[in-house]
Design a protein around this motif. Structure first.
Motif, PDB file in Angstrom:
ATOM      1  N   GLY A  29       9.862 -14.475  13.295  1.00  0.00           N
ATOM      2  CA  GLY A  29      10.568 -14.784  12.020  1.00  0.00           C
ATOM      3  C   GLY A  29      10.734 -14.337  10.766  1.00  0.00           C
ATOM      4  O   GLY A  29      11.480 -14.638   9.774  1.00  0.00           O
ATOM      5  N   THR A  30      10.956 -12.727  10.946  1.00  0.00           N
ATOM      6  CA  THR A  30      11.337 -11.962   9.564  1.00  0.00           C
ATOM      7  C   THR A  30      12.491 -10.874   9.968  1.00  0.00           C
ATOM      8  O   THR A  30      12.791 -11.064  10.903  1.00  0.00           O
ATOM      9  N   GLY A  31      13.277 -10.560   9.151  1.00  0.00           N
ATOM     10  CA  GLY A  31      14.087 -10.083   9.023  1.00  0.00           C
ATOM     11  C   GLY A  31      13.505  -8.020   9.240  1.00  0.00           C
ATOM     12  O   GLY A  31      12.757  -8.395   8.753  1.00  0.00           O
ATOM     13  N   ALA A  32      14.408  -7.434  10.291  1.00  0.00           N
ATOM     14  CA  ALA A  32      13.413  -6.496  10.705  1.00  0.00           C
ATOM     15  C   ALA A  32      13.450  -5.199   8.907  1.00  0.00           C
ATOM     16  O   ALA A  32      12.933  -5.243   8.778  1.00  0.00           O
ATOM     17  N   MET A  33      14.724  -5.490   8.490  1.00  0.00           N
ATOM     18  CA  MET A  33      14.962  -4.747   7.316  1.00  0.00           C
ATOM     19  C   MET A  33      14.078  -5.463   5.883  1.00  0.00           C
ATOM     20  O   MET A  33      13.148  -4.870   4.998  1.00  0.00           O
ATOM     21  N   GLN A  34      14.032  -6.354   5.588  1.00  0.00           N
ATOM     22  CA  GLN A  34      13.176  -7.536   4.868  1.00  0.00           C
ATOM     23  C   GLN A  34      11.498  -6.564   5.040  1.00  0.00           C
ATOM     24  O   GLN A  34      10.697  -6.817   4.040  1.00  0.00           O
ATOM     25  N   PHE A  35      10.988  -6.787   6.552  1.00  0.00           N
ATOM     26  CA  PHE A  35       9.615  -6.425   6.921  1.00  0.00           C
ATOM     27  C   PHE A  35       8.976  -5.155   6.108  1.00  0.00           C
ATOM     28  O   PHE A  35       8.398  -4.164   5.820  1.00  0.00           O
ATOM     29  N   ALA A  36      10.186  -4.097   6.599  1.00  0.00           N
ATOM     30  CA  ALA A  36      10.131  -2.884   6.451  1.00  0.00           C
ATOM     31  C   ALA A  36       9.662  -2.753   4.973  1.00  0.00           C
ATOM     32  O   ALA A  36       9.031  -2.164   4.698  1.00  0.00           O
ATOM     33  N   LYS A  37      10.500  -3.219   3.587  1.00  0.00           N
ATOM     34  CA  LYS A  37      10.811  -2.735   2.300  1.00  0.00           C
ATOM     35  C   LYS A  37       9.393  -3.669   2.046  1.00  0.00           C
ATOM     36  O   LYS A  37       8.790  -2.626   0.966  1.00  0.00           O
ATOM     37  N   SER A  38       9.139  -4.685   2.329  1.00  0.00           N
ATOM     38  CA  SER A  38       7.655  -5.090   2.509  1.00  0.00           C
ATOM     39  C   SER A  38       6.470  -4.066   2.256  1.00  0.00           C
ATOM     40  O   SER A  38       5.889  -3.708   1.913  1.00  0.00           O
ATOM     41  N   ALA A  39       6.512  -3.900   3.858  1.00  0.00           N
ATOM     42  CA  ALA A  39       5.684  -2.692   4.243  1.00  0.00           C
ATOM     43  C   ALA A  39       5.372  -1.700   3.523  1.00  0.00           C
ATOM     44  O   ALA A  39       4.489  -0.900   3.297  1.00  0.00           O
ATOM     45  N   MET A  40       6.892  -1.345   2.794  1.00  0.00           N
ATOM     46  CA  MET A  40       6.761   0.462   1.965  1.00  0.00           C
ATOM     47  C   MET A  40       5.567  -0.701   1.136  1.00  0.00           C
ATOM     48  O   MET A  40       5.621   1.248   0.385  1.00  0.00           O
ATOM     49  N   GLU A  41       5.454  -1.151   0.648  1.00  0.00           N
ATOM     50  CA  GLU A  41       4.255  -0.950  -0.748  1.00  0.00           C
ATOM     51  C   GLU A  41       3.186  -0.644  -0.316  1.00  0.00           C
ATOM     52  O   GLU A  41       2.558  -0.402  -1.124  1.00  0.00           O
ATOM     53  N   HIS A  42       3.023  -0.723   0.944  1.00  0.00           N
ATOM     54  CA  HIS A  42       1.342   0.190   0.925  1.00  0.00           C
ATOM     55  C   HIS A  42       1.129   0.851   2.076  1.00  0.00           C
ATOM     56  O   HIS A  42       1.786   0.519   3.797  1.00  0.00           O
ATOM     57  N   GLU A  43       0.752   1.903   2.111  1.00  0.00           N
ATOM     58  CA  GLU A  43       0.266   3.304   3.228  1.00  0.00           C
ATOM     59  C   GLU A  43      -0.642   3.337   3.485  1.00  0.00           C
ATOM     60  O   GLU A  43      -0.983   2.951   3.209  1.00  0.00           O
ATOM     61  N   GLY A  44      -0.216   3.137   5.099  1.00  0.00           N
ATOM     62  CA  GLY A  44      -1.084   2.852   6.135  1.00  0.00           C
ATOM     63  C   GLY A  44      -1.322   4.180   7.409  1.00  0.00           C
ATOM     64  O   GLY A  44      -0.462   5.171   6.939  1.00  0.00           O
ATOM     65  N   ILE A  45      -1.935   4.046   8.468  1.00  0.00           N
ATOM     66  CA  ILE A  45      -1.737   4.474   9.399  1.00  0.00           C
ATOM     67  C   ILE A  45      -0.846   3.785  10.952  1.00  0.00           C
ATOM     68  O   ILE A  45      -1.620   3.069  11.129  1.00  0.00           O
ATOM     69  N   VAL A  46      -0.491   4.299  11.330  1.00  0.00           N
ATOM     70  CA  VAL A  46       0.604   3.629  12.245  1.00  0.00           C
ATOM     71  C   VAL A  46       0.434   4.750  13.666  1.00  0.00           C
ATOM     72  O   VAL A  46       0.731   6.273  13.698  1.00  0.00           O
ATOM     73  N   ASP A  47      -0.431   3.923  14.267  1.00  0.00           N
ATOM     74  CA  ASP A  47      -1.018   4.810  15.723  1.00  0.00           C
ATOM     75  C   ASP A  47       0.437   6.046  16.038  1.00  0.00           C
ATOM     76  O   ASP A  47       1.627   4.899  16.558  1.00  0.00           O
ATOM     77  N   ALA A  48       0.409   6.811  16.711  1.00  0.00           N
ATOM     78  CA  ALA A  48       1.540   7.862  16.941  1.00  0.00           C
ATOM     79  C   ALA A  48       2.670   7.082  18.204  1.00  0.00           C
ATOM     80  O   ALA A  48       3.410   7.280  18.644  1.00  0.00           O
ATOM     81  N   ASP A  49       2.058   6.496  19.437  1.00  0.00           N
ATOM     82  CA  ASP A  49       2.054   5.882  20.314  1.00  0.00           C
ATOM     83  C   ASP A  49       2.863   4.468  19.689  1.00  0.00           C
ATOM     84  O   ASP A  49       2.871   3.600  20.742  1.00  0.00           O
TER      85      ASP A  49
END
Length: 159
Positions: free
Chosen positions: A66-86
Motif C-alpha cells: 500500500g506504499t510507493g516503493a520510492m516513497q518507502f525508500a526515502k522514508s527508510a533512509m532516515e534510519h540506518e539499520g542492518i538488512v540481512d544479506a539474503d
C-alpha cells in the motif's frame, strides 16, 4: 552450484549485483498471507523473496504494502539499520539490546546500483545493494553494501 542456487538463479544473480534493472522484494509470512506469492518467487524462511524487473517490482511492492516503493525508500533512509544479506530479515535500529521480540522484518525492498567511481566511497568499490526494511514496530530503515561484502552488511554505511 547448490540445488537452491540452480532453482532460483534470479536471487543469486541479484545478490551478486548482476541484475541492476531488477528489484527484490521480501514479504514476511506474518505480513502477507497469500500463498499465490510463492508462484512468483522463492519460498524462504519466514516469507517469500521475489526478484522481478524494476517496473513490475515497484508495482508489486505497492500492491502488497500500500506504499510507493520510492516513497518507502526515502522514508527508510532516515534510519540506518542492518538488512540481512539474503534480504529475508534484519536488525531494526530501535531494537533494545538483545530483545528482538517486537522487532521483526515485515517486508524488504531492494535494488542494485552499478559501480560508479565518480561518486566515490562504496560506489567506487563495486556495485551497491540498497535495501530498505519495514519493522513490525513501525520503523523503516535502510542498509547498503557491496555484493562482495555481503557477509557483513551494515559496515559500509559510513562511506
Amino acid at each position: 552450484m547448490t540445488a537452491d542456487e540452480s532453482e532460483f538463479p534470479a536471487r543469486e544473480e541479484f545478490l551478486a549485483g548482476d541484475r541492476p534493472d531488477d528489484v527484490a522484494l521480501f514479504l514476511a509470512d506474518s505480513y502477507v498471507s497469500d500463498d499465490r506469492l510463492a508462484e512468483f518467487g522463492e519460498d524462504v524462511d519466514g516469507g517469500v523473496l521475489i526478484v522481478v524487473d524494476g517496473e513490475r517490482g515497484r508495482s508489486a511492492f505497492q500492491a502488497a504494502t500500500g506504499t510507493g516503493a520510492m516513497q518507502f525508500a526515502k522514508s527508510a533512509m532516515e534510519h540506518e539499520g542492518i538488512v540481512d544479506a539474503d534480504l529475508a530479515g534484519g536488525t531494526c535500529p530501535e531494537t533494545p539490546g538483545d530483545d528482538a521480540a517486537d522487532h521483526e522484518v515485515q517486508f524488504v525492498f531492494a535494488f542494485t546500483e552499478e559501480q560508479n567511481e565518480d561518486v566515490g566511497g562504496i560506489y567506487a568499490e563495486g556495485d551497491v545493494v540498497h535495501a530498505y526494511a519495514q519493522c513490525s514496530c513501525g520503523v523503516a530503515y535502510s542498509d547498503r553494501w557491496n555484493p562482495g561484502d555481503a557477509g557483513d552488511p551494515g559496515t559500509d554505511l559510513e562511506a
